[in-house]
Design an enzyme around this catalytic site. Structure first.
Site, PDB file in Angstrom:
ATOM      1  N   GLU A  50      -0.410  -3.107  -9.935  1.00 39.98           N
ATOM      2  CA  GLU A  50      -0.333  -4.063  -8.825  1.00 39.98           C
ATOM      3  C   GLU A  50       0.995  -4.819  -8.863  1.00 39.98           C
ATOM      4  O   GLU A  50       1.631  -5.039  -7.832  1.00 39.98           O
ATOM      5  CB  GLU A  50      -1.509  -5.040  -8.884  1.00 39.98           C
ATOM      6  CG  GLU A  50      -2.847  -4.427  -8.538  1.00 39.98           C
ATOM      7  CD  GLU A  50      -2.891  -3.862  -7.135  1.00 39.98           C
ATOM      8  OE1 GLU A  50      -2.352  -4.507  -6.204  1.00 39.98           O
ATOM      9  OE2 GLU A  50      -3.440  -2.757  -6.968  1.00 39.98           O
ATOM     10  N   GLU A  78       0.827  -1.206   0.000  1.00 39.68           N
ATOM     11  CA  GLU A  78       0.000   0.000   0.000  1.00 39.68           C
ATOM     12  C   GLU A  78       0.863   1.257   0.000  1.00 39.68           C
ATOM     13  O   GLU A  78       0.524   2.250  -0.664  1.00 39.68           O
ATOM     14  CB  GLU A  78      -0.947  -0.008   1.211  1.00 39.68           C
ATOM     15  CG  GLU A  78      -1.908  -1.191   1.262  1.00 39.68           C
ATOM     16  CD  GLU A  78      -2.763  -1.314   0.005  1.00 39.68           C
ATOM     17  OE1 GLU A  78      -3.086  -0.267  -0.601  1.00 39.68           O
ATOM     18  OE2 GLU A  78      -3.118  -2.444  -0.373  1.00 39.68           O
TER      19      GLU A  78
END
Length: 323
Positions: A222, A148
């Site tokens: 990602e 994150e």
């Protein structure tokens, strides 16, 4: 197999370059698709106004407060005394990532195995669900937090916002073009002009093509966040272990239905996923196996969650499923 620092750096450099190239090509493809729709609708002027609208949308779009988004999930601030080890790990990762401020941590009272980032580099926040805190070890949570933090450092929220703007404008231009063709249909029939089937096909398929490119960009970002998470922790095995555990535990039917595509899940075609296939993510991470971790050795034990376990399910509202 333990690789030398030079070998690990070369693998990371190659992956980063590939991800950057993929992102640039996908964003370029979305821009080209938008320009094509603008040209079909109004020629060169249409291209100009399509990009002008995109620039204005990005410039003047309202800045949604992270607290507003977190409030929709019923999130509450997670303070240092409640989870000191989690704060220490997050601070160490944020410092290594070079963030100007440490992200605020928030707790979501939900059994879903999920974490997400809101805000910007200057006002970041990371939300972690109760289910994730109970399912993962501190070592695995460090990998999730690093993932994150990587999204924050890489400005992925802005990149995906840009992609969303272009996809939205493509849908609008395509719909506008189809409406114009429909309004001009009587004139075409009276003058016996050939019907522009190719333009109709282009305008019909353009929104779906834009959405596919947007999903592909999400998967590329990602992969890049996985790579950076491994670098920030020095422990790709911990990041891979977190992904593998989430994949194995997040198999309930209601989660697959309500959150299809999240964390590479959902069982649908890969083109329709927001996240890459977990096995591919793990494979890439294990290629980066390194010498000892950058962070101090973290326990392979669950952390203490200072709240009662929750079993609350999301409720449907007009804007979607919220907690």
């Amino acid at each position: 197999m333990i690789r030398t620092d030079a070998a690990v750096a070369e693998i990371r450099r190659r992956h980063k370059l590939t991800n950057l190239l993929h992102s640039a090509l996908l964003l370029g493809g979305m821009a080209l698709l938008l320009a094509l729709c603008g040209w079909v609708v109004a020629g060169g002027d249409g291209v100009f106004w399509a990009f002008a609208a995109g620039a204005l949308s990005l410039l003047f779009s309202p800045r949604v407060s992270p607290r507003l988004v977190l409030g929709m999930f019923g999130a509450r601030r997670l303070f240092y005394p409640e989870a000191p080890r989690l704060h220490e790990v997050t601070e160490a990762i944020a410092r290594r990532a070079g963030l100007p401020v440490m992200p605020d941590l928030y707790y979501i009272p939900s059994p879903v195995l999920n974490a997400f980032t809101v805000g910007s580099r200057e006002q970041p926040a990371i939300a972690v669900a109760d289910g994730l805190l109970r399912a993962l070890t501190l070592r695995e949570l460090a990998g999730v937090l690093a993932h994150e933090v990587s999204h924050i450092r890489n400005n992925d929220l802005w990149v995906m916002g840009l992609a969303d703007t272009m996809a939205g404008l493509t849908r609008f231009m395509a719909l506008f073009g189809l409406v114009l063709l429909l309004l001009n249909l009587p004139l075409l029939l009276m003058e016996r002009e050939p019907f522009p089937w190719l333009l109709v096909l282009l305008l019909t398929l353009a929104p779906a093509a834009g959405a596919m490119l947007q999903l592909a960009l999400s998967r590329t970002r990602e992969f890049d966040a996985d790579l950076d998470a491994a670098h920030l922790t020095g422990d790709p095995g911990g990041v891979a272990s977190a992904l593998d555990r989430i994949e194995r535990l997040q198999g309930r039917f209601w989660e697959r239905v309500l959150f299809a595509g999240h964390r590479g899940h959902g069982g649908g075609p890969s083109l329709l996923r927001t996240h890459p296939d977990t096995r591919e993510r793990v494979r890439r991470l294990l290629e980066l196996r390194t010498p000892p971790p950058v962070l101090p050795r973290l326990e392979d034990l669950p952390i203490h969650v200072p709240f009662a376990q929750v079993h609350r399910r999301p409720r449907y509202r007009v804007s979607g499923y919220w907690y």
